[in-house]
Design a protein around this motif. Structure first.
Motif, PDB file in Angstrom:
ATOM      1  N   TRP A  74       0.852  -1.181   0.000  1.00  0.00           N
ATOM      2  CA  TRP A  74       0.000   0.000   0.000  1.00  0.00           C
ATOM      3  C   TRP A  74       0.883   1.225   0.000  1.00  0.00           C
ATOM      4  O   TRP A  74       1.553   1.526   0.971  1.00  0.00           O
ATOM      5  N   HIS A  75       0.881   1.949  -1.068  1.00  0.00           N
ATOM      6  CA  HIS A  75       1.681   3.160  -1.194  1.00  0.00           C
ATOM      7  C   HIS A  75       1.087   4.230  -0.289  1.00  0.00           C
ATOM      8  O   HIS A  75      -0.098   4.474  -0.310  1.00  0.00           O
ATOM      9  N   HIS A  78      -0.630   3.021   4.393  1.00  0.00           N
ATOM     10  CA  HIS A  78      -1.909   2.645   4.992  1.00  0.00           C
ATOM     11  C   HIS A  78      -1.700   1.470   5.945  1.00  0.00           C
ATOM     12  O   HIS A  78      -0.668   0.831   5.956  1.00  0.00           O
ATOM     13  N   ASN A  96      -2.484   1.006  -6.911  1.00  0.00           N
ATOM     14  CA  ASN A  96      -2.698   2.344  -7.446  1.00  0.00           C
ATOM     15  C   ASN A  96      -3.957   2.962  -6.849  1.00  0.00           C
ATOM     16  O   ASN A  96      -4.787   2.272  -6.264  1.00  0.00           O
ATOM     17  N   ALA A  97      -4.103   4.254  -7.043  1.00  0.00           N
ATOM     18  CA  ALA A  97      -5.261   4.969  -6.512  1.00  0.00           C
ATOM     19  C   ALA A  97      -6.571   4.449  -7.090  1.00  0.00           C
ATOM     20  O   ALA A  97      -7.605   4.482  -6.424  1.00  0.00           O
ATOM     21  N   ASP A  98      -6.537   3.918  -8.320  1.00  0.00           N
ATOM     22  CA  ASP A  98      -7.762   3.400  -8.935  1.00  0.00           C
ATOM     23  C   ASP A  98      -8.055   1.955  -8.541  1.00  0.00           C
ATOM     24  O   ASP A  98      -9.004   1.353  -9.025  1.00  0.00           O
TER      25      ASP A  98
END
Length: 136
Positions: A74-75, A78, A96-98
């Motif tokens: 988790w970038h 988190h 990724n965010a998506d």
């Protein structure tokens, strides 16, 4: 007079529109799989479950973790992440965010799930060993 005629301006605009349409069609052709994540009730993105299988003669494993950071995937640090291994070596992954997933092997080819990402990495490695990534 500037040398640009109405005909040239209209021709340039039509050419630009055709180029944009071709680029859109090429982008659509590249995305053959639906990389959208599965969502949990309430709109939250679900953390994928565990897997352990042999794919193309390589053992791939994945499971949720709760430490975040690079090892967990988790970038942004988190509290939950995901670990993927190929023949026991960690494949560094990131969500990724998506909601799609990328790895150091398939950085520009997002996948919908860590399992799909692990399989794509095995295919890309073509039998080569996954070398541990030294971070820090």
């Amino acid at each position: 007079m500037s040398g640009i005629t109405r005909r040239r301006a209209l021709g340039a605009a039509a050419g630009a529109a055709a180029g944009l349409a071709a680029a859109g069609a090429a982008h659509a052709a590249i995305r053959t799989t639906d990389p959208r994540p599965q969502h949990a009730p309430g709109g939250a993105t679900a953390v994928p479950g565990s897997f352990d299988e042999v794919y193309q003669g390589r053992r791939i494993q994945g499971h949720p973790t709760h430490h975040g950071g690079h090892g967990g995937g988790w970038h942004g640090g988190h509290d939950a992440g995901y670990t993927v291994r190929v023949d026991g070596e960690e494949l560094h992954v990131m969500r990724n965010a998506d909601g799609t997933w990328i790895s150091v092997v398939n950085h520009y080819e997002p996948r919908a799930t860590p399992r799909a990402l692990a399989r794509a990495a095995v295919t890309e490695l073509q039998g080569a060993a996954l070398v541990p990534l030294a971070l820090g």
